[in-house]
Design a protein around this motif. Structure first.
Motif, mmCIF file in Angstrom:
data_model
loop_
_atom_site.group_PDB
_atom_site.id
_atom_site.type_symbol
_atom_site.label_atom_id
_atom_site.label_comp_id
_atom_site.label_asym_id
_atom_site.label_seq_id
_atom_site.Cartn_x
_atom_site.Cartn_y
_atom_site.Cartn_z
ATOM 1 N N GLY A 158 0.836 -1.195 0.000
ATOM 2 C CA GLY A 158 0.000 0.000 0.000
ATOM 3 C C GLY A 158 0.869 1.241 0.000
ATOM 4 N N GLN A 164 2.575 -5.926 6.290
ATOM 5 C CA GLN A 164 3.352 -5.651 7.509
ATOM 6 C C GLN A 164 3.377 -6.811 8.493
ATOM 7 N N HIS A 192 0.697 -8.285 10.223
ATOM 8 C CA HIS A 192 -0.179 -8.146 11.398
ATOM 9 C C HIS A 192 -0.705 -9.480 11.909
ATOM 10 N N THR A 225 2.179 -10.418 14.259
ATOM 11 C CA THR A 225 2.541 -9.574 15.400
ATOM 12 C C THR A 225 1.363 -9.344 16.343
ATOM 13 N N SER A 255 -0.697 1.316 13.294
ATOM 14 C CA SER A 255 -1.275 0.055 13.755
ATOM 15 C C SER A 255 -0.745 -0.351 15.119
ATOM 16 N N THR A 256 0.565 -0.313 15.283
ATOM 17 C CA THR A 256 1.130 -0.716 16.570
ATOM 18 C C THR A 256 0.782 0.301 17.670
ATOM 19 N N THR A 303 9.461 -0.831 22.668
ATOM 20 C CA THR A 303 9.389 -2.286 22.818
ATOM 21 C C THR A 303 9.243 -2.930 21.449
ATOM 22 N N ASN A 332 8.261 -8.037 17.198
ATOM 23 C CA ASN A 332 8.895 -9.085 16.398
ATOM 24 C C ASN A 332 10.104 -8.492 15.658
ATOM 25 N N GLN A 343 10.719 -4.380 7.838
ATOM 26 C CA GLN A 343 10.157 -3.048 7.616
ATOM 27 C C GLN A 343 11.272 -2.036 7.357
ATOM 28 N N VAL A 376 7.043 1.624 13.518
ATOM 29 C CA VAL A 376 8.332 1.567 12.830
ATOM 30 C C VAL A 376 8.190 1.484 11.310
ATOM 31 N N GLY A 377 6.964 1.224 10.828
ATOM 32 C CA GLY A 377 6.782 0.908 9.406
ATOM 33 C C GLY A 377 7.277 1.974 8.446
ATOM 34 N N GLU A 378 7.281 3.224 8.882
ATOM 35 C CA GLU A 378 7.678 4.283 7.957
ATOM 36 C C GLU A 378 9.030 4.892 8.316
HETATM 37 N N1 MCN Z 1 6.300 -3.802 14.884
HETATM 38 C C1 MCN Z 1 6.924 -4.470 15.909
HETATM 39 N N2 MCN Z 1 7.372 -3.768 17.007
HETATM 40 C C2 MCN Z 1 7.252 -2.419 17.065
HETATM 41 C C3 MCN Z 1 6.652 -1.726 16.009
HETATM 42 C C4 MCN Z 1 6.158 -2.454 14.926
HETATM 43 O O1 MCN Z 1 7.079 -5.693 15.838
HETATM 44 N N3 MCN Z 1 7.683 -1.746 18.115
HETATM 45 C C5 MCN Z 1 5.716 -4.539 13.759
HETATM 46 C C6 MCN Z 1 4.188 -4.392 13.795
HETATM 47 O O2 MCN Z 1 3.585 -5.269 14.661
HETATM 48 C C7 MCN Z 1 3.816 -4.578 12.354
HETATM 49 C C8 MCN Z 1 4.980 -3.925 11.622
HETATM 50 O O3 MCN Z 1 6.086 -3.948 12.543
HETATM 51 O O4 MCN Z 1 3.719 -5.949 12.055
HETATM 52 C C9 MCN Z 1 4.702 -2.456 11.231
HETATM 53 O O5 MCN Z 1 4.093 -1.828 12.311
HETATM 54 P P1 MCN Z 1 3.745 -0.272 12.401
HETATM 55 O O6 MCN Z 1 4.974 0.500 12.505
HETATM 56 O O7 MCN Z 1 2.724 -0.112 13.457
HETATM 57 O O8 MCN Z 1 3.104 0.111 10.993
HETATM 58 P P2 MCN Z 1 1.681 -0.344 10.411
HETATM 59 O O9 MCN Z 1 1.463 -1.749 10.714
HETATM 60 O O10 MCN Z 1 0.660 0.651 10.756
HETATM 61 O O11 MCN Z 1 1.986 -0.277 8.876
HETATM 62 C C10 MCN Z 1 1.928 0.930 8.155
HETATM 63 C C11 MCN Z 1 3.264 1.321 7.594
HETATM 64 C C12 MCN Z 1 3.064 2.346 6.559
HETATM 65 S S1 MCN Z 1 2.167 3.699 7.001
HETATM 66 C C13 MCN Z 1 3.526 2.178 5.286
HETATM 67 S S2 MCN Z 1 3.351 3.462 4.214
HETATM 68 C C14 MCN Z 1 4.142 0.951 4.896
HETATM 69 C C15 MCN Z 1 4.719 0.196 6.025
HETATM 70 O O12 MCN Z 1 3.896 0.144 7.072
HETATM 71 N N4 MCN Z 1 3.567 0.213 3.923
HETATM 72 C C16 MCN Z 1 3.976 -1.094 3.755
HETATM 73 N N5 MCN Z 1 5.348 -0.953 5.724
HETATM 74 C C17 MCN Z 1 4.902 -1.700 4.665
HETATM 75 N N6 MCN Z 1 5.327 -2.968 4.489
HETATM 76 C C18 MCN Z 1 4.810 -3.691 3.474
HETATM 77 N N7 MCN Z 1 5.242 -4.973 3.301
HETATM 78 N N8 MCN Z 1 3.878 -3.197 2.620
HETATM 79 C C19 MCN Z 1 3.449 -1.920 2.735
HETATM 80 O O13 MCN Z 1 2.528 -1.454 1.919
#
Ligand code: MCN
Ligand code: CUN
Length: 795
Positions: free
Chosen positions: A260, A514, A516, A519, A556-557, A674, A677, A684, A747-749
């Motif tokens: 996405g 990501q 989900h 995690t 999401s997290t 914290t 995973n 990511q 952390v995703g971005e």
């Molecule tokens: N995570 C974790 N420990 C943390 C933080 C996060 O283990 N302290 C894990 C989460 O549980 C989740 C993943 O890392 O499985 C990403 O978590 P998070 O940072 O909360 O982001 P989101 O799940 O909300 O994902 C959105 C983010 C965004 S905004 C974009 S843009 C993006 C990204 O994720 N798009 C992606 N990573 C992507 N990865 C894939 N494969 N595809 C996309 O479209």
């Protein structure tokens, strides 16, 4: 805590995995790696028809006439619809996520190349496409606004004459910080460095393009929409409002999504057209974009022209930052950001530094380009903000002739200053920046690299080292000031433990890759002691999940992850009461031992969560006043955003003969609190770093003076491959979020946000012998070459 990551990941077999956080293999991967994922385009329904969209070949033109008769006569065509036909039903325009309106199909004018003009529904995809060729549109070309810098010129053609009283291309003005206080600091500063920088228009370009299958049931008036949506619940509400359908009759399903990166946050005209197509024909209708359609018409990212200024003392204390931004919003303001934040979270441009003052003024304009404005792993414009501040700090280091890493270390917000209120009104929840910076320098061998560089410079070889330190703001957001079109940004979560101790957790967020399903099972497992393999994660279906705002802005997290932890604790609290009845002791006499309750001081008396689940549903009395079952639901409204951070260092070599940049090494130290995973976090980070190198070196959506999009295929819009990126070296520190129930930050971005300035800073550092202080992205060989010759013009 500061720990260095293992270079060789110690992946564990999921069967042996401990109950909760850790390096667990992804539960979703068995279906993906065998090609068994179920994406929108895999949906096949009986009698399904196919939709294709006719798009404007011009950037700005009046529609004089549309003749659809030949297309309608095509034997396989079931419907041809124009803007005029939609206007009759009041559906020609739809609201955008920024309270603007956007044409579903153009009625009066086309306002960007690739805009939707008409659609055809036919028996198969080929017939639908063939029939597009049979539609005859008579356009009267208008002068186009393709240069953001001339959009507000008095003689510029007015793009949005559909808006009442609109006499120019002004979209909005926005400011943050204190202009007068900032001016006062600039007045007394020893050093002021100014730099214009352009963050070019780029595109998220997910592997799977956008599309949907709309199935309107004429008998019960229900609509089911399989769609590539990052926010199924929010989309459902918008469809209800746009189409006037009752919300309970709409079911939005986001199946597996092939990436996405923000591209799938907005509602696109194609979705609405498909719904209309299904209503008209009484049949399911599928629409899938091709690559060019995705690149030219869906949500772009960035497109900011930033005038940056940084003020400092002569010994390198950064005092203030000021910026004036010209933002290109395209033909419709489709920015996806909380309503009160028209520039997203750009206000965090003060970065990771303890400043005395800051100020930003922004002017956003309409141009004859595709709408969009948030997508692409940006955390709502923080990508632009981090680029601005991290380039400015390097420009200052250049002027002061000091080491850029030292300059950062000397100006960081100190650990004891958290929670830290910035001069633009953000409260950073927690941070400890110096250890992350030091770790990145150690991992990369900073001092040795500087020696190597000095040595190479004597031989005319070009090597550069670039640092970047970012603070992000993710987890939108507190309902008191964050909503999207009136919908507060809280997330629901529901957990049910079945009699046999297996569980299902239902989320309102929607994964696009990501992980989900893994995690979120781990988050629940950590709290309640049921193995993650026994916890099914349900998401992406509005009929089967609680309401919430979806996955973007790494929320999401921070938001749903908190909801999952809290709902599990709620279930655990109930389990404890049941356990007290089973063990015939008071609740206060029980200890929790991940997966079982034990009687204090009597290790032989315990019950497992599985025993408790059976008792909750089974025979025998429960403690007085307790209902049967073992389930709970909550809606979590975060009290603040979370503020992950990171230190990135990039090493490049440049071929002095061609200007070609090679990224030799890249070290990324991230802190997302914290870590649920670590394997998924690394994935990511790797993905985001690849995005960042792409933007820094090769990606740009460009236009000619007539507004023709020059980047409508992967031949012209270059994205990085394995050949352009190095082996990523990662590290981490852990500074938990104080307000998140498990201390996790998003952390995703992070890596997409933090990496472009590191790459650019490295390239500029390499070009120091040529006296280059700045060059705009993408740093293609020709731009680097021109910078070396001193002939590079501002972009
Ligand atoms: N995570 C974790 N420990 C943390 C933080 C996060 O283990 N302290 C894990 C989460 O549980 C989740 C993943 O890392 O499985 C990403 O978590 P998070 O940072 O909360 O982001 P989101 O799940 O909300 O994902 C959105 C983010 C965004 S905004 C974009 S843009 C993006 C990204 O994720 N798009 C992606 N990573 C992507 N990865 C894939 N494969 N595809 C996309 O479209
Ligand atoms: Cu800004 S791209 Mo992500 O938020 O889906």
């Amino acid at each position: 805590m500061t720990v260095t990551e293992n270079a060789a990941p110690d992946l564990v077999n999921n069967d042996e995995h401990p109950l909760g956080h850790g390096r667990m293999l992804r539960k979703e991967d068995p279906r993906f790696i065998r090609g068994l994922g179920k994406y929108c385009d895999d949906v096949q329904l009986r009698g399904m028809l196919h939709l294709a969209i006719l798009r404007s070949p011009m950037a700005h033109a009046r529609i004089v006439n549309i003749d659809t008769s030949a297309a309608e006569a095509h034997p396989k065509v079931k419907a041809v619809v124009t803007g005029a036909a939609l206007a009759d039903k009041g559906l020609a325009w739809m609201p955008t996520l920024s309270n603007d309106v956007q044409a579903v199909l153009a009625t009066d004018k086309v306002r960007f190349q690739g805009q939707e003009v008409a659609f055809v529904v036919a028996e198969d995809r080929y017939a639908a496409r063939d029939a597009l060729e049979l539609i005859d549109v008579d356009y009267e070309p208008l002068e186009a606004v393709a240069d953001v810098r001339t959009a507000l010129a008095p003689d510029a053609p007015v793009i949005r004459d559909d808006l009442e009283g609109k006499e120019n291309n002004h979209c909005f003005d926005w400011e943050t910080g204190d202009a007068a206080a900032t001016q006062a600091v600039f007045d007394r500063a020893d050093v002021v460095v100014k730099q214009e920088m352009v963050y070019p228009r780029v595109h998220p370009a997910p592997m799977e393009t956008c599309g949907c299958v709309a199935d309107f049931d004429r008998v019960d008036g229900g609509l089911t929409l399989w769609s590539t949506s990052q926010a199924p619940h929010a989309h459902r509400t918008l469809y209800a409002l746009v189409a006037g359908l009752p919300e309970h009759k709409i079911r939005v399903i986001s199946p597996d999504i092939g990436g996405g990166f923000g591209n799938k946050v907005p509602i696109y005209p194609g979705y609405v057209c498909s719904i209309v197509g299904s209503m008209l024909t009484g049949k399911p209708v599928k629409w899938m974009e091709d690559r060019s359609e995705n690149l030219i018409s869906t949500g772009f990212a960035r497109d900011y022209v930033m005038q940056g200024e940084i003020a400092a003392t002569k010994d390198g204390k950064i005092l203030a930052i000021r910026t004036d931004v010209l933002a290109d919003h395209g033909a419709f303001n489709g920015t996806a950001a909380p309503v009160k934040y028209p520039a997203g979270f750009f206000g965090v441009f003060t970065g990771s530094y303890d400043l005395e003052a800051a100020y930003c003024h922004m002017t956003a304009v309409y141009t004859n380009k595709a709408p969009g404005g948030v997508a692409y792993a940006c955390s709502f414009r923080i990508t632009e903000a981090v680029y601005l501040v991290e380039r400015l700090v390097d420009c200052l280091a250049y002027e002061l002739d000091v080491d850029p890493a030292d300059l950062r270390l000397n100006n960081f917000i100190k650990p004891e200053q958290f929670p830290y209120a910035t001069k633009t009104g953000w409260v950073y929840d927690s941070g400890n920046y110096e250890p992350a910076m030091r770790q990145s320098m150690e991992l990369v061998g900073y001092a040795d690299l500087r020696r190597e560089q000095a040595d190479k410079r004597t031989r005319g070889e070009l090597m550069g080292i670039g640092c970047s330190f970012f603070t992000e703001a993710v987890g939108a957001g507190p309902r008191k000031d964050m909503d999207i079109l009136g919908l507060g940004m809280a997330d629901g979560c529901e957990l049910r433990v079945h009699p046999t101790g297996k569980a299902v957790v239902r989320l309102s967020v929607q994964s696009q890759g990501q992980g989900h399903e893994t995690t979120f099972a781990q988050i629940v497992a950590e709290e309640i002691g049921i193995p993650p393999g026994d916890i099914e994660v349900v998401h992406g279906d509005t009929d089967n999940t609680p309401f919430g705002l979806g996955t973007y802005g790494s929320r999401s997290t921070p938001v749903s992850g908190a909801a999952a932890a809290l709902v599990a604790r709620k279930v655990r609290d109930k389990a404890k009461i049941i356990a007290s009845g089973m063990l015939e002791v008071s609740v206060a006499d029980l200890d929790w031992d991940k997966g079982s309750f034990r009687v204090k001081g009597d290790p032989t008396s315990s019950v497992t969560i599985q025993d408790i689940a059976m008792r909750a549903h089974g025979a025998g009395d429960l403690p007085e006043g307790l209902e049967g079952g073992l389930e709970a639901q909550i809606c979590y409204n975060p009290s603040n955003l979370t503020y992950p951070f990171g230190a990135y260092i990039c090493v490049v070599d440049i071929d002095p003969g061609t200007g070609a940049v090679k990224v030799r090494r890249f070290v990324a130290v991230d802190d997302c609190g914290t870590r649920i995973n670590p394997m998924i976090i690394e994935g990511q980070v790797h993905g985001g770093l690849t995005d960042g190198v792409g933007m820094a070196l090769m990606e740009m959506i460009s236009f000619d003076p007539d507004g023709n999009c020059l980047s409508s295929s992967f031949m012209d819009y270059l994205i990085p491959t394995a050949l352009e990126v190095p082996h990523w070296e990662t590290g981490f520190t852990v500074t938990p979020s104080p307000h998140h129930p498990i201390g996790a930050k998003g952390v995703g971005e992070s890596a997409t946000v933090g990496s472009p300035p590191a790459v650019v800073n490295a390239v500029i550092d390499a070009l120091r012998p040529y006296g280059v202080r700045h060059a705009d992205m993408p740093l293609t060989p020709s731009r680097v070459w021109e910078a070396m010759q001193g002939t590079l013009k501002p972009s």
